[in-house]
Structures are given as C-alpha cells and as structure tokens.
Scaffold this motif. Structure first.
Motif, PDB file in Angstrom:
ATOM      1  N   GLY A 132       0.817  -1.214   0.000  1.00  0.00           N
ATOM      2  CA  GLY A 132       0.000   0.000   0.000  1.00  0.00           C
ATOM      3  C   GLY A 132       0.847   1.259   0.000  1.00  0.00           C
ATOM      4  O   GLY A 132       0.584   2.191  -0.769  1.00  0.00           O
ATOM      5  N   LEU A 133       1.873   1.292   0.835  1.00  0.00           N
ATOM      6  CA  LEU A 133       2.733   2.472   0.860  1.00  0.00           C
ATOM      7  C   LEU A 133       3.512   2.588  -0.449  1.00  0.00           C
ATOM      8  O   LEU A 133       3.700   3.689  -0.975  1.00  0.00           O
ATOM      9  N   GLY A 134       3.942   1.477  -1.000  1.00  0.00           N
ATOM     10  CA  GLY A 134       4.646   1.516  -2.286  1.00  0.00           C
ATOM     11  C   GLY A 134       3.787   2.138  -3.371  1.00  0.00           C
ATOM     12  O   GLY A 134       4.255   2.961  -4.162  1.00  0.00           O
ATOM     13  N   ILE A 135       2.526   1.760  -3.400  1.00  0.00           N
ATOM     14  CA  ILE A 135       1.588   2.313  -4.390  1.00  0.00           C
ATOM     15  C   ILE A 135       1.408   3.816  -4.156  1.00  0.00           C
ATOM     16  O   ILE A 135       1.413   4.609  -5.100  1.00  0.00           O
ATOM     17  N   LYS A 136       1.306   4.217  -2.903  1.00  0.00           N
ATOM     18  CA  LYS A 136       1.179   5.648  -2.599  1.00  0.00           C
ATOM     19  C   LYS A 136       2.436   6.408  -3.025  1.00  0.00           C
ATOM     20  O   LYS A 136       2.354   7.537  -3.518  1.00  0.00           O
ATOM     21  N   LEU A 137       3.601   5.801  -2.838  1.00  0.00           N
ATOM     22  CA  LEU A 137       4.856   6.442  -3.256  1.00  0.00           C
ATOM     23  C   LEU A 137       4.889   6.636  -4.768  1.00  0.00           C
ATOM     24  O   LEU A 137       5.322   7.689  -5.253  1.00  0.00           O
ATOM     25  N   LEU A 138       4.444   5.629  -5.504  1.00  0.00           N
ATOM     26  CA  LEU A 138       4.375   5.776  -6.965  1.00  0.00           C
ATOM     27  C   LEU A 138       3.524   6.988  -7.335  1.00  0.00           C
ATOM     28  O   LEU A 138       3.915   7.808  -8.170  1.00  0.00           O
ATOM     29  N   MET A 139       2.359   7.081  -6.716  1.00  0.00           N
ATOM     30  CA  MET A 139       1.440   8.168  -7.047  1.00  0.00           C
ATOM     31  C   MET A 139       2.023   9.526  -6.646  1.00  0.00           C
ATOM     32  O   MET A 139       1.865  10.504  -7.372  1.00  0.00           O
ATOM     33  N   GLN A 140       2.745   9.568  -5.518  1.00  0.00           N
ATOM     34  CA  GLN A 140       3.395  10.818  -5.115  1.00  0.00           C
ATOM     35  C   GLN A 140       4.461  11.229  -6.123  1.00  0.00           C
ATOM     36  O   GLN A 140       4.738  12.415  -6.289  1.00  0.00           O
ATOM     37  N   ALA A 141       5.029  10.247  -6.812  1.00  0.00           N
ATOM     38  CA  ALA A 141       6.049  10.511  -7.823  1.00  0.00           C
ATOM     39  C   ALA A 141       5.438  10.800  -9.194  1.00  0.00           C
ATOM     40  O   ALA A 141       6.161  10.958 -10.179  1.00  0.00           O
ATOM     41  N   GLY A 142       4.109  10.830  -9.274  1.00  0.00           N
ATOM     42  CA  GLY A 142       3.447  11.160 -10.527  1.00  0.00           C
ATOM     43  C   GLY A 142       3.149   9.973 -11.421  1.00  0.00           C
ATOM     44  O   GLY A 142       2.794  10.147 -12.589  1.00  0.00           O
ATOM     45  N   GLN A 145      14.015   5.593 -11.757  1.00  0.00           N
ATOM     46  CA  GLN A 145      13.667   6.956 -12.163  1.00  0.00           C
ATOM     47  C   GLN A 145      14.346   8.024 -11.306  1.00  0.00           C
ATOM     48  O   GLN A 145      14.136   9.213 -11.510  1.00  0.00           O
ATOM     49  N   GLY A 146      15.163   7.586 -10.335  1.00  0.00           N
ATOM     50  CA  GLY A 146      15.876   8.522  -9.479  1.00  0.00           C
ATOM     51  C   GLY A 146      14.975   9.269  -8.506  1.00  0.00           C
ATOM     52  O   GLY A 146      15.316  10.352  -8.040  1.00  0.00           O
ATOM     53  N   LYS A 147      13.821   8.697  -8.166  1.00  0.00           N
ATOM     54  CA  LYS A 147      12.848   9.367  -7.303  1.00  0.00           C
ATOM     55  C   LYS A 147      12.751   8.775  -5.902  1.00  0.00           C
ATOM     56  O   LYS A 147      12.175   9.396  -5.011  1.00  0.00           O
ATOM     57  N   LEU A 148      13.302   7.595  -5.694  1.00  0.00           N
ATOM     58  CA  LEU A 148      13.101   6.898  -4.425  1.00  0.00           C
ATOM     59  C   LEU A 148      13.745   7.618  -3.249  1.00  0.00           C
ATOM     60  O   LEU A 148      13.118   7.783  -2.195  1.00  0.00           O
ATOM     61  N   ASP A 149      14.987   8.068  -3.391  1.00  0.00           N
ATOM     62  CA  ASP A 149      15.668   8.719  -2.276  1.00  0.00           C
ATOM     63  C   ASP A 149      14.940   9.981  -1.822  1.00  0.00           C
ATOM     64  O   ASP A 149      14.812  10.229  -0.625  1.00  0.00           O
ATOM     65  N   GLN A 150      14.435  10.757  -2.762  1.00  0.00           N
ATOM     66  CA  GLN A 150      13.701  11.974  -2.419  1.00  0.00           C
ATOM     67  C   GLN A 150      12.425  11.628  -1.653  1.00  0.00           C
ATOM     68  O   GLN A 150      12.070  12.305  -0.683  1.00  0.00           O
ATOM     69  N   LEU A 151      11.734  10.580  -2.080  1.00  0.00           N
ATOM     70  CA  LEU A 151      10.524  10.159  -1.374  1.00  0.00           C
ATOM     71  C   LEU A 151      10.847   9.684   0.039  1.00  0.00           C
ATOM     72  O   LEU A 151      10.094   9.971   0.972  1.00  0.00           O
ATOM     73  N   LYS A 152      11.952   8.982   0.207  1.00  0.00           N
ATOM     74  CA  LYS A 152      12.355   8.513   1.544  1.00  0.00           C
ATOM     75  C   LYS A 152      12.624   9.691   2.469  1.00  0.00           C
ATOM     76  O   LYS A 152      12.334   9.611   3.670  1.00  0.00           O
ATOM     77  N   GLN A 153      13.175  10.771   1.911  1.00  0.00           N
ATOM     78  CA  GLN A 153      13.504  11.936   2.723  1.00  0.00           C
ATOM     79  C   GLN A 153      12.282  12.555   3.395  1.00  0.00           C
ATOM     80  O   GLN A 153      12.408  13.188   4.444  1.00  0.00           O
ATOM     81  N   MET A 154      11.126  12.368   2.817  1.00  0.00           N
ATOM     82  CA  MET A 154       9.895  12.913   3.409  1.00  0.00           C
ATOM     83  C   MET A 154       9.588  12.275   4.751  1.00  0.00           C
ATOM     84  O   MET A 154       8.819  12.829   5.541  1.00  0.00           O
ATOM     85  N   TYR A 155      10.191  11.125   5.043  1.00  0.00           N
ATOM     86  CA  TYR A 155       9.902  10.411   6.279  1.00  0.00           C
ATOM     87  C   TYR A 155      10.963  10.641   7.360  1.00  0.00           C
ATOM     88  O   TYR A 155      10.866  10.064   8.440  1.00  0.00           O
ATOM     89  N   LEU A 156      11.952  11.462   7.069  1.00  0.00           N
ATOM     90  CA  LEU A 156      12.997  11.747   8.071  1.00  0.00           C
ATOM     91  C   LEU A 156      12.602  12.904   8.957  1.00  0.00           C
ATOM     92  O   LEU A 156      11.855  13.762   8.629  1.00  0.00           O
ATOM     93  N   CYS A 167       7.307  -1.410  -6.923  1.00  0.00           N
ATOM     94  CA  CYS A 167       7.196   0.050  -6.886  1.00  0.00           C
ATOM     95  C   CYS A 167       8.562   0.695  -6.698  1.00  0.00           C
ATOM     96  O   CYS A 167       8.929   1.637  -7.417  1.00  0.00           O
ATOM     97  N   GLU A 168       9.309   0.203  -5.731  1.00  0.00           N
ATOM     98  CA  GLU A 168      10.610   0.802  -5.432  1.00  0.00           C
ATOM     99  C   GLU A 168      11.613   0.578  -6.560  1.00  0.00           C
ATOM    100  O   GLU A 168      12.478   1.424  -6.796  1.00  0.00           O
ATOM    101  N   TYR A 169      11.517  -0.527  -7.259  1.00  0.00           N
ATOM    102  CA  TYR A 169      12.401  -0.801  -8.403  1.00  0.00           C
ATOM    103  C   TYR A 169      12.200   0.274  -9.468  1.00  0.00           C
ATOM    104  O   TYR A 169      13.173   0.809 -10.022  1.00  0.00           O
ATOM    105  N   ILE A 170      10.951   0.606  -9.753  1.00  0.00           N
ATOM    106  CA  ILE A 170      10.629   1.640 -10.744  1.00  0.00           C
ATOM    107  C   ILE A 170      11.100   3.010 -10.244  1.00  0.00           C
ATOM    108  O   ILE A 170      11.752   3.761 -10.976  1.00  0.00           O
ATOM    109  N   LEU A 171      10.781   3.327  -9.001  1.00  0.00           N
ATOM    110  CA  LEU A 171      11.154   4.626  -8.433  1.00  0.00           C
ATOM    111  C   LEU A 171      12.665   4.808  -8.365  1.00  0.00           C
ATOM    112  O   LEU A 171      13.180   5.901  -8.639  1.00  0.00           O
ATOM    113  N   GLU A 172      13.381   3.764  -8.027  1.00  0.00           N
ATOM    114  CA  GLU A 172      14.847   3.823  -7.980  1.00  0.00           C
ATOM    115  C   GLU A 172      15.404   4.081  -9.379  1.00  0.00           C
ATOM    116  O   GLU A 172      16.291   4.930  -9.560  1.00  0.00           O
TER     117      GLU A 172
END
Length: 174
Positions: free
Chosen positions: A45-55, A163-174, A156-161
């Motif tokens: 569920g969170l992976g799917i939400k991360l995809l959507m946050q990444a557009g 696309q260079g978007k995964l690290d930025q999304l992780k930063q939202m949780y720090l 989800c994370e494989y795609i986001l990684e």
C-alpha cells in the motif's frame, strides 16, 4: 528473463497490479457464509502511494470480483480498477484507449497465465518467485519477495529507484 533497460523504466507513467498472487498471497479464503476474505500487505500500500506521489498513475486489473479489492483500491487512491477481467491485455488496452498511457509507458506485475500477454506487451513486465515458471520465463524481472509479502512494494521501489525518485521520497519520512 531479460533485464529491462534503465530507459524503459524511466518512461513508466502507469504501474498495473494483478491482485491474487501479487497484492495477496493468492490463497482464497472463504467464511462459512461464503464471503471471500482477502489479506493485503501494508508494505504494498505504501509503495503504491509512493508511486502516485512521484506522478505515476496506478491500476489494478484482476480476474476476480471482490468488494475488498474495491475498498482497498479506493483507500489507496488507485486510478483505474478493472475487476472480473481474465482478459488482462484487453482490459489494459481499454485503459490505454482512454488515457495518454501506452505499452511503452506501462509496467505490469502478475503471476499467472492470464497476466502473460500484458507482461509481454508492457515496457516492464514483472512477476514474483511464486509465479508460474512459464510467466517467469517471459517476464523482464522477478521480485525477491513472494506475492502478498511485499512484492508489490519491491516492484514500486524498483521503478522509483530507476527513475531517481526513491531517495527523495524517503527523505519525506525523516
């Protein structure tokens, strides 16, 4: 299995999920009154939400009909839901016909024969270790996690990684 190119993954704008065997373990559980019960993994569920946050838009195409899938889809904000569809590629074409998405911008994860045509047609076709061997033979990539145990999140994370978007999304949780 042929490894997808980074360029293929960078163009993904739609991620499509099968349900039974991907977002669930694939086991069918029925109560005494005949009501079906599905168990989803919150990691997915969170992976799917991360995809959507990444557009990246999301879709579910499943062969069975289930009120639980509709509720889960609504709760996550899944963009497109097609239930009762064994003809996965036909259902996917219906989504493509009504949107700007197409085969070259779509990633699909499934585990069995009904998913195969969509897996082959999409730019990125994935499966799970407990998927059918014939499907694994034709997929671009296989998760390390089993269906229902976070395989969707890994997809989800494989795609986001890529696309260079995964690290930025992780930063939202720090």
């Amino acid at each position: 299995m042929s490894e997808p190119s980074l360029q293929q993954l960078k163009q993904i704008t739609l991620a499509v999920f099968d349900v039974d065997g991907i977002l669930t373990s694939g086991q069918l559980l029925f109560l005494a009154d005949g009501q079906e019960v599905k168990q989803f993994n919150t990691l997915d569920g969170l992976g799917i939400k991360l995809l959507m946050q990444a557009g990246i838009e999301t879709a579910i195409i499943t062969g069975r009909r289930s009120p639980q899938v509709e509720l889960r889809s609504q709760a996550l904000g899944i963009t497109y839901l097609k239930q009762g569809r064994e003809d996965k590629l036909v259902a996917l074409n219906e989504v493509w016909d009504k949107t700007a998405h197409n085969a070259s911008t779509t990633a699909y994860i499934g585990d069995d024969f009904p998913d195969l045509s969509a897996i082959i047609q999409c730019a990125f076709g994935a499966t799970v270790p407990n998927g059918h061997p014939f499907v694994k033979k034709h997929a671009d990539w296989c998760t390390s996690r089993q269906g229902g145990e976070g395989a969707g999140r890994e997809f989800c994370e494989y795609i986001l990684e890529a696309q260079g978007k995964l690290d930025q999304l992780k930063q939202m949780y720090l």
